[in-house]
Design a protein around this motif. Structure first.
Motif, PDB file in Angstrom:
ATOM      1  N   ASP A  27       0.841  -1.190   0.000  1.00 38.92           N
ATOM      2  CA  ASP A  27       0.000   0.000   0.000  1.00 38.92           C
ATOM      3  C   ASP A  27       0.882   1.247   0.000  1.00 38.92           C
ATOM      4  O   ASP A  27       2.117   1.180   0.034  1.00 38.92           O
ATOM      5  CB  ASP A  27      -0.972   0.001   1.191  1.00 38.92           C
ATOM      6  N   VAL A  28       0.217   2.408  -0.034  1.00 38.44           N
ATOM      7  CA  VAL A  28       0.927   3.682  -0.123  1.00 38.44           C
ATOM      8  C   VAL A  28       1.741   3.952   1.137  1.00 38.44           C
ATOM      9  O   VAL A  28       2.863   4.477   1.080  1.00 38.44           O
ATOM     10  CB  VAL A  28      -0.072   4.824  -0.369  1.00 38.44           C
ATOM     11  N   ALA A  29       1.199   3.598   2.299  1.00 39.05           N
ATOM     12  CA  ALA A  29       1.914   3.824   3.558  1.00 39.05           C
ATOM     13  C   ALA A  29       3.236   3.050   3.582  1.00 39.05           C
ATOM     14  O   ALA A  29       4.263   3.551   4.061  1.00 39.05           O
ATOM     15  CB  ALA A  29       1.035   3.424   4.744  1.00 39.05           C
ATOM     16  N   TYR A  30       3.213   1.831   3.066  1.00 41.13           N
ATOM     17  CA  TYR A  30       4.431   1.015   2.990  1.00 41.13           C
ATOM     18  C   TYR A  30       5.449   1.694   2.073  1.00 41.13           C
ATOM     19  O   TYR A  30       6.642   1.780   2.393  1.00 41.13           O
ATOM     20  CB  TYR A  30       4.079  -0.379   2.469  1.00 41.13           C
ATOM     21  N   ALA A  31       4.976   2.178   0.909  1.00 46.77           N
ATOM     22  CA  ALA A  31       5.868   2.849  -0.038  1.00 46.77           C
ATOM     23  C   ALA A  31       6.504   4.090   0.579  1.00 46.77           C
ATOM     24  O   ALA A  31       7.686   4.383   0.368  1.00 46.77           O
ATOM     25  CB  ALA A  31       5.093   3.209  -1.303  1.00 46.77           C
ATOM     26  N   GLU A  32       5.731   4.830   1.369  1.00 52.66           N
ATOM     27  CA  GLU A  32       6.242   6.038   2.012  1.00 52.66           C
ATOM     28  C   GLU A  32       7.393   5.716   2.953  1.00 52.66           C
ATOM     29  O   GLU A  32       8.405   6.431   3.004  1.00 52.66           O
ATOM     30  CB  GLU A  32       5.111   6.723   2.776  1.00 52.66           C
ATOM     31  N   VAL A  33       7.261   4.630   3.717  1.00 45.59           N
ATOM     32  CA  VAL A  33       8.325   4.226   4.644  1.00 45.59           C
ATOM     33  C   VAL A  33       9.558   3.776   3.890  1.00 45.59           C
ATOM     34  O   VAL A  33      10.688   4.202   4.190  1.00 45.59           O
ATOM     35  CB  VAL A  33       7.828   3.104   5.583  1.00 45.59           C
ATOM     36  N   LEU A  34       9.390   2.912   2.905  1.00 44.43           N
ATOM     37  CA  LEU A  34      10.545   2.375   2.180  1.00 44.43           C
ATOM     38  C   LEU A  34      11.304   3.470   1.449  1.00 44.43           C
ATOM     39  O   LEU A  34      12.548   3.500   1.469  1.00 44.43           O
ATOM     40  CB  LEU A  34      10.085   1.300   1.191  1.00 44.43           C
ATOM     41  N   GLU A  35      10.597   4.367   0.807  1.00 43.06           N
ATOM     42  CA  GLU A  35      11.265   5.405   0.027  1.00 43.06           C
ATOM     43  C   GLU A  35      12.039   6.383   0.904  1.00 43.06           C
ATOM     44  O   GLU A  35      12.969   7.041   0.432  1.00 43.06           O
ATOM     45  CB  GLU A  35      10.233   6.168  -0.807  1.00 43.06           C
ATOM     46  N   SER A  36      11.708   6.460   2.190  1.00 41.93           N
ATOM     47  CA  SER A  36      12.426   7.366   3.084  1.00 41.93           C
ATOM     48  C   SER A  36      13.856   6.911   3.345  1.00 41.93           C
ATOM     49  O   SER A  36      14.678   7.695   3.836  1.00 41.93           O
ATOM     50  CB  SER A  36      11.676   7.489   4.418  1.00 41.93           C
TER      51      SER A  36
END
Length: 468
Positions: free
Chosen positions: A177-186
């Motif tokens: 999901d988008v929340a997962y992508a936000e964490v990984l991309e950080s």
């Protein structure tokens, strides 16, 4: 009738005498201090990749050739060293990579767990990565519930148990999901810092946290508690730029780009690590082993911590049981009777290749013969960090029993031993002393770990010859 009574009386006496003795597992205390635990000898379990070094006495210092007569030398001193385990090789790139991967994954999982709590959890998407205790209140123990009631997530790390059974997704197409992508991309370099728009993890984010107790300071001040608990945060990614910084006007770009991560260099010693990074690796090794021992059904006691060797421990181990020998293999020559070089070093001016071995920089571990204790590359290949602070008068002011000046974190200079691939043969002598600033990373400095062996341990030590 009288004979029968005498027989019964005798039987009663025998029974009463036997009952006064200590039965199996049921000692009769009778007001005395009695140890109920079986008094068995403790058997140490040899750590993987380590060899036991028997304790003993030896002559510390330059007892053979002294070409320079510099102030780093000191009067010869007989000292005694206790037993310990030591890595048979320097820590390799592949071993240090496991450390980097653990730090990366633990940071990612912690960020995902925090984000999952903010998002409300759930069994799908990022909710799968919530703290283990958050997934089911019924699974919490009374102690975990107590911690939960006492403070928030920032207050009690004991309650932040990560669920390592859920695999991480690294491919962007498989982000849940988008929340997962936000964490990984950080964790990746921001777009403006990328080269050719390549997604690369930002090594500045890979920070390992660990703590230790300053026992020397606590004893000196006769205190205890959090004032002596030292918490450290160390950026643990090796400095790969050392291949460019250490040698001006030398084409080392391929090593800068590939030495740490390429499979071709997996069995080569890790370099570009500071003294603090080496300590962090030791702390991680201790934690990993203790966590495994506690996860077993039959719990195992905590191990003696992994640590860097002291300067004297390193020299004693490098000698391999030989007395008055300048090199780990004896000496006085750097080649054997067949004309083969015995270590990876710089044999001639401008010539960095040892005959037919063909090693231009570092060499794979175990490329040369081991010493009498079973240790490889205690001379050459890479110099090695020790825990000892560098001091010209170390041999004079320290004790003759396990000489050690203490883990003085504030001292910026630390002893390195063994010589390296870029050094001449003299630097390979076991008694030669050198130093480097603890916050410096070099292309010619690595490390290996040791672990204390208690006196009561049952261990088979190698039989070594005492003379050349």
């Amino acid at each position: 009738m009288r004979k029968v009574l005498l027989f019964l009386l005798a039987a009663t006496t025998v029974v009463s005498c036997k009952s006064s003795k200590r039965g199996k597992g049921k000692p009769v205390v009778q007001g005395e201090i009695v140890v109920t635990q079986k008094n068995q000898q403790w058997n140490s379990k040899r750590p993987f990749g380590m060899v036991p070094i028997p304790g003993g006495a030896f002559v510390l210092g330059q007892s053979d050739l002294d070409f320079t007569g510099t102030e780093t030398k000191a009067p010869l001193t007989t000292v005694t060293v206790s037993s310990f385990y030591m890595d048979d090789t320097e820590i390799t790139n592949s071993e240090y990579r496991e450390f980097v991967k653990y730090v990366r994954d633990s940071i990612v999982r912690s960020l995902l767990a925090e984000k999952a709590g903010d998002e409300g959890g759930g069994e799908e998407g990022i909710g799968r990565y919530a703290y283990y205790n958050k997934k089911s209140e019924a699974e919490q123990t009374a102690y975990q519930q107590f911690l939960e009631e006492k403070g928030d997530r920032e207050g009690y790390n004991e309650n932040k148990k990560l669920d390592w059974s859920v695999p991480l997704e690294w491919k962007t197409a498989r982000y849940p999901d988008v929340a997962y992508a936000e964490v990984l991309e950080s964790l990746y370099y921001p777009p403006e810092e990328r080269f050719n728009d390549e997604r690369v993890l930002d090594p500045r984010k890979l920070v390992y946290q660990f703590s230790w107790i300053d026992q020397l300071d606590a004893v000196k001040k006769k205190g205890r508690g959090e004032n002596f608990l030292k918490k450290e945060e160390i950026a643990i990614y090796p400095d790969t730029t050392v291949w460019l910084r250490d040698f001006n006007y030398s084409f080392n770009e391929p090593l800068f780009e590939q030495y740490f991560w390429h499979k071709a260099y997996s069995s080569y010693p890790v370099v570009g690590v500071t003294w603090d990074q080496a300590r962090a690796f030791c702390a991680y090794s201790t934690k990993a082993k203790n966590d495994f021992n506690q996860s077993r059904k039959k719990k195992i006691d905590k191990i003696f911590p992994y640590r860097l060797p002291s300067e004297v421990e390193w020299e004693y181990a490098a000698r391999g049981g030989l007395e008055n020998a300048p090199y780990p293999w004896g000496g006085p020559y750097l080649i054997d009777d067949r004309g083969c070089y015995l270590a990876n070093f710089k044999p001639k001016r401008g010539d960095y290749i040892e005959g037919d071995k063909g090693f231009l920089w570092t060499a794979p571990v175990k490329s040369f013969h081991k010493n009498g204790f079973g240790l490889y590359d205690m001379a050459g290949n890479v110099s090695e960090w020790t825990v000892s602070a560098y001091n010209n008068s170390s041999y004079i002011i320290s004790s003759t029993l396990n000489p050690y000046l203490g883990n003085r974190i504030e001292d910026p200079r630390k002893v390195v031993k063994g010589g390296s691939w870029k050094d001449i043969g003299y630097m390979l002598m076991v008694s030669e002393r050198d130093w480097e600033h603890k916050d410096s990373a070099r292309s010619f400095i690595g490390f290996r770990r040791v672990q204390t062996i208690p006196e009561g341990a049952k261990e088979k030590f190698p039989k070594v010859q005492k003379h050349q």
